[in-house]
Design an enzyme around this catalytic site. Structure first.
Site, short mmCIF file in Angstrom:
data_model
loop_
_atom_site.label_atom_id
_atom_site.label_comp_id
_atom_site.label_asym_id
_atom_site.label_seq_id
_atom_site.Cartn_x
_atom_site.Cartn_y
_atom_site.Cartn_z
N TYR A 75 0.83 -1.21 0.00
CA TYR A 75 0.00 0.00 0.00
C TYR A 75 0.87 1.26 0.00
CZ TYR A 75 -3.92 3.07 0.95
OH TYR A 75 -4.87 4.04 0.84
N PHE A 127 -6.96 20.11 -24.81
CA PHE A 127 -7.70 18.90 -25.17
C PHE A 127 -9.06 18.98 -24.46
CE2 PHE A 127 -8.92 14.43 -24.49
CZ PHE A 127 -9.09 14.10 -25.82
N ASP A 128 -10.09 18.28 -25.00
CA ASP A 128 -11.46 18.44 -24.44
C ASP A 128 -11.55 18.20 -22.94
OD1 ASP A 128 -11.25 17.18 -26.95
OD2 ASP A 128 -12.82 15.73 -26.49
N ASP A 218 1.26 19.44 -21.41
CA ASP A 218 0.39 18.26 -21.50
C ASP A 218 1.20 17.31 -22.38
OD1 ASP A 218 -1.28 16.26 -22.38
OD2 ASP A 218 -3.04 17.55 -22.52
N ALA A 220 1.12 14.06 -23.12
CA ALA A 220 0.57 12.76 -23.53
C ALA A 220 1.36 12.13 -24.69
CB ALA A 220 -0.90 12.90 -23.90
N LYS A 261 -0.96 7.02 -23.72
CA LYS A 261 -0.42 7.26 -25.06
C LYS A 261 1.07 6.88 -25.05
CE LYS A 261 -4.24 9.97 -24.96
NZ LYS A 261 -5.09 10.06 -23.77
N HIS A 451 -21.56 13.35 -28.24
CA HIS A 451 -21.11 12.37 -29.24
C HIS A 451 -21.01 10.96 -28.68
CE1 HIS A 451 -17.59 13.98 -27.22
NE2 HIS A 451 -16.93 12.87 -27.53
N1 F0G Z 1 -4.44 15.32 -23.07
C1 F0G Z 1 -4.44 14.91 -24.35
C2 F0G Z 1 -3.62 15.68 -25.35
C3 F0G Z 1 -5.20 13.81 -24.74
O1 F0G Z 1 -5.21 13.45 -26.03
C4 F0G Z 1 -5.96 13.11 -23.77
C5 F0G Z 1 -6.78 11.95 -24.13
C6 F0G Z 1 -5.91 13.56 -22.44
C7 F0G Z 1 -5.14 14.67 -22.13
C8 F0G Z 1 -6.70 12.89 -21.35
O2 F0G Z 1 -6.10 11.71 -20.98
O3 F0G Z 1 -7.76 9.92 -21.57
O4 F0G Z 1 -5.84 9.48 -20.02
O5 F0G Z 1 -7.74 10.87 -19.28
N2 F0G Z 1 -7.04 11.63 -25.33
C9 F0G Z 1 -7.79 10.45 -25.78
C10 F0G Z 1 -7.96 10.50 -27.27
C11 F0G Z 1 -9.06 10.22 -25.05
O6 F0G Z 1 -8.66 9.62 -27.83
O7 F0G Z 1 -7.38 11.37 -27.92
P1 F0G Z 1 -6.91 10.43 -20.43
#
Ligand code: F0G
Length: 462
Positions: A75, A127-128, A218, A220, A261, A451
């Site tokens: 833990y 990102f969204d 960010d 990713a 990613k 969507h």
């Molecule tokens: N930042 C970027 C640039 C991303 O593309 C994503 C996720 C996230 C943050 C959020 O990360 O999914 O681990 O919580 N992108 C996915 C996509 C969902 O299909 O592009 P997460």
């Protein structure tokens, strides 16, 4: 001298295989209808080649699978955490490493610490989920993409850059004290997976430093971004991807990472930061929502696999193959006259449905019509980034999105060149009858993030 070869082969051999989901056209017809013409409602077993996302869909290496047995599931203070922490520190140079279950958890924690009413976040593009997490705190998210980033037909090496002039002027007009941080998304997923140049990152970093505003990455897709810098930016061809990545991190004060990613794992993420006070507050939120700071919502084995993935992703044989595969898909589509966001991105090719299907207006969801046709024709699954995702309202109140794109994201180390050739052949077939594709209409949709669950139908039919 070693001879160089034209064909870039997959730099791995296959040890475990999974069957693809073969279906017949009449089955797919029924599946689409039942799914409300929304591919999020189709089960993965009924998909032949799944290009919905590159997130969490990587194939792990035999070494990563071996890591699963080495995971320490204690833990507190697990050995796996310390190994993970060492790898992240060496890569990023940041002192504090907080594991989380995925990228958006890192966003929720950091934005929970820094956000709030009256605050403004600036980015090359949020990102969204980042935008949603900014807005959930009552703050505002402002995108400052480089000039030309929305001119999809025009190729440029670094369309992921931030607009430096706009950054200066926003900082002046909003007031630096109201901007808790500037977020650089590398690569820029929202606008075609385009990379950020080192020059742009250096200049953005200098502007932020002068104004006393932290810069956060960010990260990713940091490795894909680093390799695109190596390939495209003058002065970088001899530097290693790892070295370029380290410089990218050194220009920021911390990062948010979705390990799904470029850490080559199926789940995971982290926050890495230098600021002690931010980290103190972030830890409180981490414990509240994710878990104790040495596991952060993950199993010890996940931390091991992430640590290993962060090392493997910087292997330049892998990166050369990765970027070449995406480019190869782009070249194939272009050959058949399919308009794409130029140039192909780091993780995906984005088809410009507005130009491919000019007969379908935005209100008829051209990109979603193409997504459905790809499935109907051959069982391919892609994702719409257009008016279904970002448009608002219905009927007379309909407001279209700025773009109508279909993203073909390549999972890492999963598909071979023949799979990509097959995708190209499907596009060849559709391109010949593109003019016959018909619009869709919304039947049912929630107000937010519609969507995922919306239901549609061919326009003009019940
Ligand atoms: N930042 C970027 C640039 C991303 O593309 C994503 C996720 C996230 C943050 C959020 O990360 O999914 O681990 O919580 N992108 C996915 C996509 C969902 O299909 O592009 P997460």
């Amino acid at each position: 001298m070693e001879r160089s070869w034209r064909t870039i082969i997959e730099p791995f051999k296959v040890k475990a295989v999974e069957p693809l989901g073969f279906t017949t056209r009449s089955q797919r017809q029924a599946i689409l209808k039942k799914a409300g013409y929304n591919l999020f409602n189709v089960s993965a077993d009924q998909v032949l080649i799944d290009l919905l996302t590159d997130s969490g869909t990587s194939a792990m290496s035999s070494e990563q699978w071996a890591c699963l047995m080495r995971g320490d599931e204690s833990y507190a203070g697990a050995r796996s955490f310390f190994r993970f922490e060492r790898v992240v520190r060496e890569l990023t140079g940041y002192r504090h490493v907080l594991p989380v279950h995925q990228g958006r958890a890192a966003e929720r924690i950091l934005l929970g610490v820094l956000g709030g009413k009256g605050k403004v976040f600036l980015s090359n593009s949020h990102f969204d989920t980042t935008r949603a997490n900014v807005e959930a705190t009552g703050a505002r998210a402002v995108d400052l993409p480089a000039p030309g980033a929305l001119d999809f037909a025009k190729s440029a090496p670094f369309k992921g850059d931030i607009d430096l002039r706009a950054l200066e002027s926003e900082l002046r007009s909003v007031g630096a004290k109201n901007v808790p941080m500037v977020i650089m998304t590398a690569t820029n997923n929202s606008l075609g997976g385009q990379p950020v140049s080192m020059r742009n990152l250096r200049e953005a970093s200098a502007i932020c430093r002068r104004r006393g505003v932290p810069l956060i990455l960010d990260a990713a897709r940091f490795a894909e971004n680093a390799y695109l810098i190596k390939q495209r930016e003058p002065g970088f061809s001899r530097r290693s991807a790892a070295d370029i990545a380290r410089e990218m991190f050194s220009l920021a004060q911390g990062c948010m990472m979705s390990a799904k990613k470029d850490a080559l794992v199926n789940i995971g993420g982290f926050l890495a930061l230098n600021d002690d006070e931010w980290v103190r507050r972030a830890r409180e939120l981490l414990i509240l929502g994710e878990g104790f700071p040495t596991y952060g919502g993950l199993a010890g084995r996940d931390l091991e696999a992430m640590a290993r993935g962060l090392e493997e992703v910087l292997d330049e044989r892998y990166l050369a193959y990765r970027l070449r595969s995406v480019q190869y898909l782009g070249e194939g589509l272009r050959r058949h006259g399919v308009p794409i966001v130029e140039p192909p991105g780091g993780h995906a090719v984005y088809v410009d449905a507005k130009r491919f299907l000019p007969q379908i207006p935005p209100a008829g969801f051209p990109a979603q019509a193409l997504v459905c046709e790809l499935y109907l024709t051959a069982g391919l699954r892609a994702v719409e980034i257009g008016s279904l995702m970002f448009g608002r309202g219905r009927g007379a109140g309909f407001v279209p999105a700025r773009m109508e794109l279909v993203r073909l994201a390549l999972p890492r180390r999963v598909y071979t060149q023949s799979h990509v050739d097959f995708v190209i052949e499907v596009f060849e077939d559709i391109a010949e009858r593109a003019a016959s594709l018909r619009p869709l209409r919304l039947v049912e949709a929630p107000a937010a993030l519609r969507h995922f669950t919306a239901r549609l139908a061919p326009a003009g039919r019940a």
